[in-house]
Scaffold this motif. Structure first.
Motif, PDB file in Angstrom:
ATOM      1  N   GLU A 109      -0.580   5.313  -1.881  1.00  0.00           N
ATOM      2  CA  GLU A 109      -0.878   6.739  -1.987  1.00  0.00           C
ATOM      3  C   GLU A 109       0.311   7.501  -2.575  1.00  0.00           C
ATOM      4  O   GLU A 109       0.131   8.416  -3.391  1.00  0.00           O
ATOM      5  CB  GLU A 109      -1.247   7.296  -0.613  1.00  0.00           C
ATOM      6  CG  GLU A 109      -2.547   6.710  -0.062  1.00  0.00           C
ATOM      7  CD  GLU A 109      -2.922   7.286   1.290  1.00  0.00           C
ATOM      8  OE1 GLU A 109      -2.176   8.173   1.776  1.00  0.00           O
ATOM      9  OE2 GLU A 109      -3.949   6.865   1.853  1.00  0.00           O
ATOM     10  N   GLU A 167     -14.445   4.958  -5.029  1.00  0.00           N
ATOM     11  CA  GLU A 167     -14.016   5.482  -3.734  1.00  0.00           C
ATOM     12  C   GLU A 167     -12.502   5.563  -3.612  1.00  0.00           C
ATOM     13  O   GLU A 167     -11.983   6.311  -2.766  1.00  0.00           O
ATOM     14  CB  GLU A 167     -14.579   4.606  -2.610  1.00  0.00           C
ATOM     15  CG  GLU A 167     -16.095   4.679  -2.483  1.00  0.00           C
ATOM     16  CD  GLU A 167     -16.645   3.704  -1.453  1.00  0.00           C
ATOM     17  OE1 GLU A 167     -15.856   2.855  -0.959  1.00  0.00           O
ATOM     18  OE2 GLU A 167     -17.855   3.785  -1.151  1.00  0.00           O
ATOM     19  N   HIS A 168     -11.790   4.815  -4.457  1.00  0.00           N
ATOM     20  CA  HIS A 168     -10.326   4.791  -4.386  1.00  0.00           C
ATOM     21  C   HIS A 168      -9.726   4.981  -5.784  1.00  0.00           C
ATOM     22  O   HIS A 168      -9.189   4.039  -6.374  1.00  0.00           O
ATOM     23  CB  HIS A 168      -9.844   3.464  -3.798  1.00  0.00           C
ATOM     24  CG  HIS A 168     -10.309   3.215  -2.403  1.00  0.00           C
ATOM     25  ND1 HIS A 168      -9.746   3.835  -1.308  1.00  0.00           N
ATOM     26  CD2 HIS A 168     -11.310   2.419  -1.921  1.00  0.00           C
ATOM     27  CE1 HIS A 168     -10.357   3.432  -0.215  1.00  0.00           C
ATOM     28  NE2 HIS A 168     -11.309   2.589  -0.553  1.00  0.00           N
ATOM     29  N   GLU A 177      -7.061   6.191  -6.551  1.00  0.00           N
ATOM     30  CA  GLU A 177      -5.626   5.892  -6.530  1.00  0.00           C
ATOM     31  C   GLU A 177      -5.362   4.440  -6.916  1.00  0.00           C
ATOM     32  O   GLU A 177      -4.277   4.113  -7.413  1.00  0.00           O
ATOM     33  CB  GLU A 177      -5.032   6.196  -5.150  1.00  0.00           C
ATOM     34  CG  GLU A 177      -5.445   5.283  -4.010  1.00  0.00           C
ATOM     35  CD  GLU A 177      -6.740   5.701  -3.331  1.00  0.00           C
ATOM     36  OE1 GLU A 177      -6.995   5.211  -2.207  1.00  0.00           O
ATOM     37  OE2 GLU A 177      -7.490   6.511  -3.911  1.00  0.00           O
ATOM     38  N   TYR A 178      -6.356   3.568  -6.720  1.00  0.00           N
ATOM     39  CA  TYR A 178      -6.191   2.174  -7.109  1.00  0.00           C
ATOM     40  C   TYR A 178      -6.214   2.039  -8.631  1.00  0.00           C
ATOM     41  O   TYR A 178      -5.501   1.205  -9.197  1.00  0.00           O
ATOM     42  CB  TYR A 178      -7.293   1.313  -6.494  1.00  0.00           C
ATOM     43  CG  TYR A 178      -7.225   1.199  -4.982  1.00  0.00           C
ATOM     44  CD1 TYR A 178      -6.094   1.620  -4.272  1.00  0.00           C
ATOM     45  CD2 TYR A 178      -8.285   0.677  -4.257  1.00  0.00           C
ATOM     46  CE1 TYR A 178      -6.035   1.518  -2.889  1.00  0.00           C
ATOM     47  CE2 TYR A 178      -8.226   0.558  -2.873  1.00  0.00           C
ATOM     48  CZ  TYR A 178      -7.106   0.987  -2.191  1.00  0.00           C
ATOM     49  OH  TYR A 178      -7.043   0.871  -0.828  1.00  0.00           O
TER      50      TYR A 178
END
Length: 224
Positions: free
Chosen positions: A31, A110-111, A113-114
């Motif tokens: 994060e 959903e992520h 940031e990945y």
């Protein structure tokens, strides 16, 4: 004298705590890197964020580079875990493909940031001949190639090179997550997956037109 079994239980408990702490560090680091970038993300900021000392982080990861690459590796491990969980117990090969593609797209949707981690790795570590994503893809793709081999043998998939099938589908969904990240996701994940599966499984040509196109390609190759 402490019983041998008690020592073993304590050691296992300590190992589990170490692994749990490592995962927590990687989660928070992901994060932080996504928010601030590799260059601006500071180990001290991570320590403050977690309420631990910097020494705890360095015991697990000797450098910020090691920390970043381990965080990127965790992303790919989590992706594989999700895919395997969602295809577990599914006998139909085409349904496994469908679920795999849906899980892949949903995971990165959903992520976001990945996705950012994958982008930063390419930008920051050009000395790496193969980025983390492709290291994992090379290992995990063997499962899918074996699956397509069985589907071809069963007469459910056309007799194409399985390497070509997995490369094309893999590149398609890989590119999709970046399009979604940079341009915004125009459709829900399931609808996006349906579009991809419809094109991959059924194509865009009618059967007569497909036959004509394949015949023309064969003629062109023979002429060249």
């Amino acid at each position: 004298m402490e019983h041998l079994g008690e020592k073993k239980r304590k050691r296992c408990s300590t190992d589990e705590e170490m692994l749990e702490r490592r995962e927590q560090i990687l989660l928070e680091a992901t994060e932080l890197f996504a928010e601030h970038g590799f260059s601006d993300a500071l180990t001290q900021a991570l320590a403050d964020r977690m309420g631990i000392g910097k020494g705890t982080i360095y015991r697990h990861f000797p450098s910020k580079r090691d920390l970043f690459l381990a965080a990127a590796d965790r992303v790919m491990r989590k992706l594989q875990e999700k895919i395997l969980a969602n295809i577990a117990g599914v006998e139909d090969g085409l349904e496994q493909v469908s679920r795999g593609i849906r899980t892949f797209l949903r995971f990165f949707s959903e992520h976001p940031e990945y996705v950012e981690m994958l982008i930063q790795e390419r930008a920051q570590f050009k000395d790496r001949t193969r980025p983390t994503y492709f290291e994992h893809r090379e290992v995990n793709v063997q499962r899918w190639r074996q699956l397509y081999t069985r589907l071809i043998a069963d007469g459910r998939v056309r007799p194409l090179a399985v390497e070509t099938i997995t490369d094309v589908i893999g590149n398609l969904i890989y590119g999709t997550i970046f399009t979604n990240y940079f341009a915004g996701q125009a459709k829900p994940v399931d609808q996006q997956a349906d579009d991809i599966l419809r094109i991959v499984f059924c194509g865009i040509l009618t059967l007569p037109e497909s036959d004509r196109w394949l015949s023309a390609r064969s003629t062109d190759r023979a002429a060249s």
